[in-house]
Design an enzyme around this catalytic site. Structure first.
Site, PDB file in Angstrom:
ATOM      1  N   TYR A 159       0.848  -1.213   0.000  1.00 48.38           N
ATOM      2  CA  TYR A 159       0.000   0.000   0.000  1.00 48.38           C
ATOM      3  C   TYR A 159       0.872   1.248   0.000  1.00 48.38           C
ATOM      4  O   TYR A 159       0.673   2.165  -0.809  1.00 48.38           O
ATOM      5  CB  TYR A 159      -0.919  -0.022   1.221  1.00 48.38           C
ATOM      6  CG  TYR A 159      -1.750   1.242   1.382  1.00 48.38           C
ATOM      7  CD1 TYR A 159      -2.834   1.481   0.551  1.00 48.38           C
ATOM      8  CD2 TYR A 159      -1.437   2.189   2.364  1.00 48.38           C
ATOM      9  CE1 TYR A 159      -3.586   2.651   0.687  1.00 48.38           C
ATOM     10  CE2 TYR A 159      -2.187   3.346   2.508  1.00 48.38           C
ATOM     11  CZ  TYR A 159      -3.261   3.565   1.666  1.00 48.38           C
ATOM     12  OH  TYR A 159      -4.001   4.725   1.801  1.00 48.38           O
ATOM     13  N   LYS A 163       1.357   4.199  -2.893  1.00 49.16           N
ATOM     14  CA  LYS A 163       1.144   5.637  -2.692  1.00 49.16           C
ATOM     15  C   LYS A 163       2.415   6.425  -3.009  1.00 49.16           C
ATOM     16  O   LYS A 163       2.347   7.580  -3.446  1.00 49.16           O
ATOM     17  CB  LYS A 163       0.662   5.898  -1.262  1.00 49.16           C
ATOM     18  CG  LYS A 163      -0.717   5.285  -0.965  1.00 49.16           C
ATOM     19  CD  LYS A 163      -1.796   5.761  -1.917  1.00 49.16           C
ATOM     20  CE  LYS A 163      -3.190   5.318  -1.532  1.00 49.16           C
ATOM     21  NZ  LYS A 163      -4.236   5.793  -2.456  1.00 49.16           N
TER      22      LYS A 163
HETATM   23  N1  NDP Z   1      -9.017   7.031   5.134  1.00 47.43           N
HETATM   24  C1  NDP Z   1      -7.719   7.271   5.308  1.00 47.43           C
HETATM   25  O1  NDP Z   1      -7.218   7.294   6.444  1.00 47.43           O
HETATM   26  C2  NDP Z   1      -6.849   7.534   4.133  1.00 47.43           C
HETATM   27  C3  NDP Z   1      -7.243   7.266   2.848  1.00 47.43           C
HETATM   28  N2  NDP Z   1      -6.392   7.517   1.802  1.00 47.43           N
HETATM   29  C4  NDP Z   1      -6.787   7.223   0.430  1.00 47.43           C
HETATM   30  O2  NDP Z   1      -7.960   7.923   0.138  1.00 47.43           O
HETATM   31  C5  NDP Z   1      -8.679   7.234  -0.890  1.00 47.43           C
HETATM   32  C6  NDP Z   1     -10.132   7.143  -0.490  1.00 47.43           C
HETATM   33  O3  NDP Z   1     -10.221   6.410   0.711  1.00 47.43           O
HETATM   34  P1  NDP Z   1     -11.383   6.625   1.772  1.00 47.43           P
HETATM   35  O4  NDP Z   1     -12.396   7.537   1.267  1.00 47.43           O
HETATM   36  O5  NDP Z   1     -10.761   6.909   3.055  1.00 47.43           O
HETATM   37  O6  NDP Z   1     -11.925   5.132   1.852  1.00 47.43           O
HETATM   38  P2  NDP Z   1     -13.378   4.513   1.616  1.00 47.43           P
HETATM   39  O7  NDP Z   1     -13.223   3.056   1.914  1.00 47.43           O
HETATM   40  O8  NDP Z   1     -14.402   5.297   2.331  1.00 47.43           O
HETATM   41  O9  NDP Z   1     -13.579   4.731   0.061  1.00 47.43           O
HETATM   42  C7  NDP Z   1     -12.823   4.018  -0.877  1.00 47.43           C
HETATM   43  C8  NDP Z   1     -13.511   4.115  -2.206  1.00 47.43           C
HETATM   44  O10 NDP Z   1     -12.748   3.373  -3.162  1.00 47.43           O
HETATM   45  C9  NDP Z   1     -13.644   2.582  -3.907  1.00 47.43           C
HETATM   46  N3  NDP Z   1     -13.025   1.363  -4.378  1.00 47.43           N
HETATM   47  C10 NDP Z   1     -12.299   0.468  -3.672  1.00 47.43           C
HETATM   48  N4  NDP Z   1     -11.980  -0.572  -4.456  1.00 47.43           N
HETATM   49  C11 NDP Z   1     -12.512  -0.322  -5.673  1.00 47.43           C
HETATM   50  C12 NDP Z   1     -12.543  -1.039  -6.896  1.00 47.43           C
HETATM   51  N5  NDP Z   1     -11.998  -2.251  -7.033  1.00 47.43           N
HETATM   52  N6  NDP Z   1     -13.182  -0.471  -7.948  1.00 47.43           N
HETATM   53  C13 NDP Z   1     -13.794   0.725  -7.833  1.00 47.43           C
HETATM   54  N7  NDP Z   1     -13.802   1.435  -6.700  1.00 47.43           N
HETATM   55  C14 NDP Z   1     -13.177   0.909  -5.631  1.00 47.43           C
HETATM   56  C15 NDP Z   1     -14.790   2.263  -2.957  1.00 47.43           C
HETATM   57  O11 NDP Z   1     -15.999   2.099  -3.681  1.00 47.43           O
HETATM   58  P3  NDP Z   1     -16.778   0.697  -3.812  1.00 47.43           P
HETATM   59  O12 NDP Z   1     -16.516  -0.089  -2.585  1.00 47.43           O
HETATM   60  O13 NDP Z   1     -18.176   1.086  -4.096  1.00 47.43           O
HETATM   61  O14 NDP Z   1     -16.168   0.122  -5.013  1.00 47.43           O
HETATM   62  C16 NDP Z   1     -14.911   3.554  -2.163  1.00 47.43           C
HETATM   63  O15 NDP Z   1     -15.793   4.435  -2.778  1.00 47.43           O
HETATM   64  C17 NDP Z   1      -7.978   5.907  -1.076  1.00 47.43           C
HETATM   65  O16 NDP Z   1      -7.150   5.976  -2.213  1.00 47.43           O
HETATM   66  C18 NDP Z   1      -7.124   5.771   0.185  1.00 47.43           C
HETATM   67  O17 NDP Z   1      -5.973   4.997  -0.039  1.00 47.43           O
HETATM   68  C19 NDP Z   1      -5.163   8.087   1.995  1.00 47.43           C
HETATM   69  C20 NDP Z   1      -4.741   8.398   3.247  1.00 47.43           C
HETATM   70  C21 NDP Z   1      -5.517   8.122   4.420  1.00 47.43           C
HETATM   71  C1  AKB Z   2      -1.315   5.086   7.710  1.00 47.71           C
HETATM   72  C2  AKB Z   2      -2.184   6.249   7.347  1.00 47.71           C
HETATM   73  O1  AKB Z   2      -2.932   6.776   8.124  1.00 47.71           O
HETATM   74  C3  AKB Z   2      -2.114   6.683   5.965  1.00 47.71           C
HETATM   75  N1  AKB Z   2      -2.364   8.060   5.829  1.00 47.71           N
HETATM   76  C4  AKB Z   2      -3.067   5.879   5.099  1.00 47.71           C
HETATM   77  O2  AKB Z   2      -3.779   5.030   5.617  1.00 47.71           O
HETATM   78  O3  AKB Z   2      -3.048   6.047   3.904  1.00 47.71           O
END
Ligand code: NDP
Ligand code: AKB
Length: 266
Positions: A159, A163
């Site tokens: 992961y 990133k």
């Molecule tokens: N939350 C956190 O602490 C952090 C998040 N991020 C990044 O932010 C982004 C959003 O995450 P976040 O909103 O927190 O997480 P959520 O789990 O709330 O949202 C993730 C989204 O990604 C979609 N997704 C996952 N797999 C697939 C797939 N195979 N095809 C299409 N869509 C997919 C899901 O939609 P569905 O399931 O409907 O397909 C969902 O809408 C990610 O890239 C994550 O790595 C970065 C740093 C920290």
């Molecule tokens: C380890 C963390 O909180 C990072 N920002 C992530 O999940 O993408």
């Protein structure tokens, strides 16, 4: 009608991957609230339909759900074709998920899908829409990375590496495209309490300053409008990211591993 970043509100579309919840849904609400038409991509059709209806009713914009599994290469190429039938101003490359734990214990299919979604689909979508952005000389993309991008991270090995790819890729594209009127921004959030952590299964790896999804999105959009290549929301997360660039990499890896190790496991 044109917004401050030169993105056309009427007619032009913003595409948001991972729009079914968390940061993606927050991006969709923020952009629709500015009068943008939004294309909402994800796998959960019910959630996408519900959000599209909400946005159309609240903001009088066009909001279209588009079901696609971005772990499937054919779904990504189909999506690219559909994007080229629309006038796209903004791509929010946001879909992603993490698997956390000792590497040898992680599900190989899940690891593969993680790389497909976070790396391959993100890059394919960026390349799929870049020609139309360059042709028009406006708009851009926000690629969602993470504070995990700034150092190799044990127990989140693939992961964090994915990133790091998003960060490096976005910074390079930012430099290539800025002279062509197109902005590329890497948004690097620390922990945000979304469904992401339900999917991870614990918050052991939620290291850093916690912010809400709306705050992260507001800072991301603001940084994009200012033409920033990298946005790290939260000053404590920013300091940690910068410190990791200065201290020896071996030390940064050790600290990251201690910070996010699964509690109660080896
Ligand atoms: N939350 C956190 O602490 C952090 C998040 N991020 C990044 O932010 C982004 C959003 O995450 P976040 O909103 O927190 O997480 P959520 O789990 O709330 O949202 C993730 C989204 O990604 C979609 N997704 C996952 N797999 C697939 C797939 N195979 N095809 C299409 N869509 C997919 C899901 O939609 P569905 O399931 O409907 O397909 C969902 O809408 C990610 O890239 C994550 O790595 C970065 C740093 C920290
Ligand atoms: C380890 C963390 O909180 C990072 N920002 C992530 O999940 O993408």
């Amino acid at each position: 009608m044109s917004t401050s970043d030169g993105i056309t509100a009427a007619g032009g579309w913003a595409v948001i991957t991972g729009a079914t919840g968390g940061l993606g849904a927050s991006f969709a609400r923020a952009l629709a609230g500015e009068g943008r038409n939004v294309l909402l991509v994800g796998r959960n059709e019910t959630a996408l339909d519900g959000l599209a209806t909400e946005l159309t009713d609240r903001f009088r914009v066009s909001a279209r759900p588009l079901v696609a599994d971005l772990a499937e290469p054919s779904a990504v190429s189909d999506l690219v074709k559909q994007l080229n039938e629309l006038d796209i101003d903004l791509l929010i490359n946001n879909a992603g998920f993490a698997q956390h734990g000792p590497y040898e214990a992680l599900d190989p299919a899940g690891q593969h899908d993680q790389l497909q979604v976070c790396v391959v689909a993100l890059a394919d979508l960026a390349q799929g829409i870049a020609p139309q952005l360059v042709r028009r000389g406006r708009g851009g993309m926000i690629n969602v990375a993470s504070t995990a991008a700034f150092q190799p991270t044990p127990y989140l090995a693939a992961y964090a590496a994915s990133k790091a790819f998003v960060l490096s890729f976005s910074q390079a594209l930012h430099d290539e495209l800025q002279g062509k009127g197109v902005t590329v921004t890497a948004l690097c959030p620390g922990p945000v309490m979304t469904g992401f952590w339900d999917q991870v299964g614990s918050t052991d790896a939620a290291f850093g300053q916690r912010l809400t999804a709306d705050r992260v999105v507001a800072q991301g959009l603001d940084g994009f409008r200012r033409g920033q290549a990298v946005v790290v929301p939260g000053w404590r997360n920013l300091i940690t990211a910068q410190a990791n660039r200065i201290i020896p990499r071996r030390l940064a890896v050790k600290i990251a591993g201690l910070a996010v190790r699964p509690r109660g496991r080896a």
